[in-house]
Write a protein that holds these residues in place. Structure first.
Motif: not given
Length: 332
Positions: A165, A197, A170
């Protein structure tokens, strides 16, 4: 009798199978936006390396990760899932969460230079010297029944997800089938400000014989033993419902079934029981066997590839991870 015959002849399903009406009444559609393309990034090479057991696929060096993703996007496929082959391995798979790890470096480049939706695989099998999906229990290496220490592994999965992340992923996708993995990852992400996320959990991942070519591609085969103590028994369907329920409770955003074609019944069950998006992984063995039959001249590769993905979508999958993503997207 004539009346019965007349009644039966009024019901002609073929009327809706002519070219003009057929697409209008089609019950299932497939588009490039339904597909996720796997991409293998290799920190040990400076050149693209063909994957012999997966025709048409390659390991690419980090320097070519962006080019590879752009090739995918040119077909209309917008999402990719990254798998990494690290430059070194150890007992705990520490390169999996390194800031300068192969997936982390590739993710930064791809997110900086493309608009692709980047999903990252969160597991340890490609990074551990023993090839298992986590820290091993205290057993001798020659013990064929050695298995992963579930709870010690959870903290590491959280670290991997957090590092992905931070690099710009994504979505993260834990694939190790550890009990509590979604909760551990969700807590780790939220604790560092990555509440946005999502987690796509390999919620029902079977200990399947269809993974062979992938293990060649990702250099992730176990050095000894097998994964039957943490991946699901192919004989069990009701157990999948229990596994998926646990992941839903822990905060999974997307639920994956893997493999796809041999487990269409499980995909359909998950679709009926849960209102989350359902993903299915059309795995390397499914891909390789169709290629092998086509090379023999026994099947039309494009036709069976598209029909296979359509069947997965018809069973209830919203998203399909597949090595056919580019070729089928071009047909569509």
């Amino acid at each position: 009798m004539d009346s019965e015959r007349q009644q039966s002849m009024r019901r002609r399903p073929r009327r809706l199978r002519t070219d003009g009406i057929r697409p209008l009444v089609s019950e299932t559609t497939l588009s490039p936006q339904d597909l996720i393309a796997p991409v293998f990034v290799d920190a040990t090479t400076d050149d693209r390396q063909p994957i012999e057991s997966m025709p048409g696929h390659e390991r690419v060096p980090v320097a070519e990760a962006v080019d590879r993703v752009e090739e995918v996007r040119e077909t209309g496929v917008e999402a990719i899932i990254l798998f990494g082959i690290p430059e070194s391995k150890d007992e705990t798979g520490s390169r999996a969460w390194a800031d300068d790890g192969v997936v982390q470096r590739a993710t930064r480049q791809i997110t900086d230079e493309t608009d692709a939706y980047v999903i990252t695989d969160v597991c340890l099998c490609e990074y551990t010297s023993h090839g298992h999906c986590g820290v091993l229990e205290a057993s001798a290496p020659e013990d064929a029944h050695v298995t992963v220490d579930n709870d010690r592994t959870l903290d590491l999965l959280g670290k991997i997800a957090r590092s992905h992340a931070s690099a710009g992923a994504d979505m993260v996708a834990p694939s190790g089938m550890m009990d509590g993995m979604v909760d551990a990852i969700r807590r780790s992400l939220d604790g560092e400000g990555f509440e946005h996320v999502p987690v796509m959990s390999y919620a029902a991942k079977y200990e399947s014989a269809f993974y062979g070519p992938f293990r060649d591609a990702a250099d992730g085969a176990p050095a000894f033993g097998d994964r039957r103590h943490y991946q699901m028994d192919p004989a069990n369907a009701r157990e999948a419902s229990r596994e998926v329920s646990l992941d839903v409770e822990q905060g999974a955003d997307v639920l994956m079934v893997k493999p796809a074609l041999p487990y269409l019944d499980v995909i359909a069950d998950v679709r009926r029981e849960f209102d989350h998006p359902v993903a299915a992984y059309n795995v390397s063995g499914e891909y390789a066997m169709l290629h092998a039959a086509a090379e023999k001249g026994w099947l039309d590769l494009d036709a069976v590839a598209r029909e296979s993905l359509l069947s997965i979508k018809r069973a209830g999958a919203d998203l399909i991870l597949t090595y056919f993503a580019e070729s089928v997207a071009e047909q569509l």
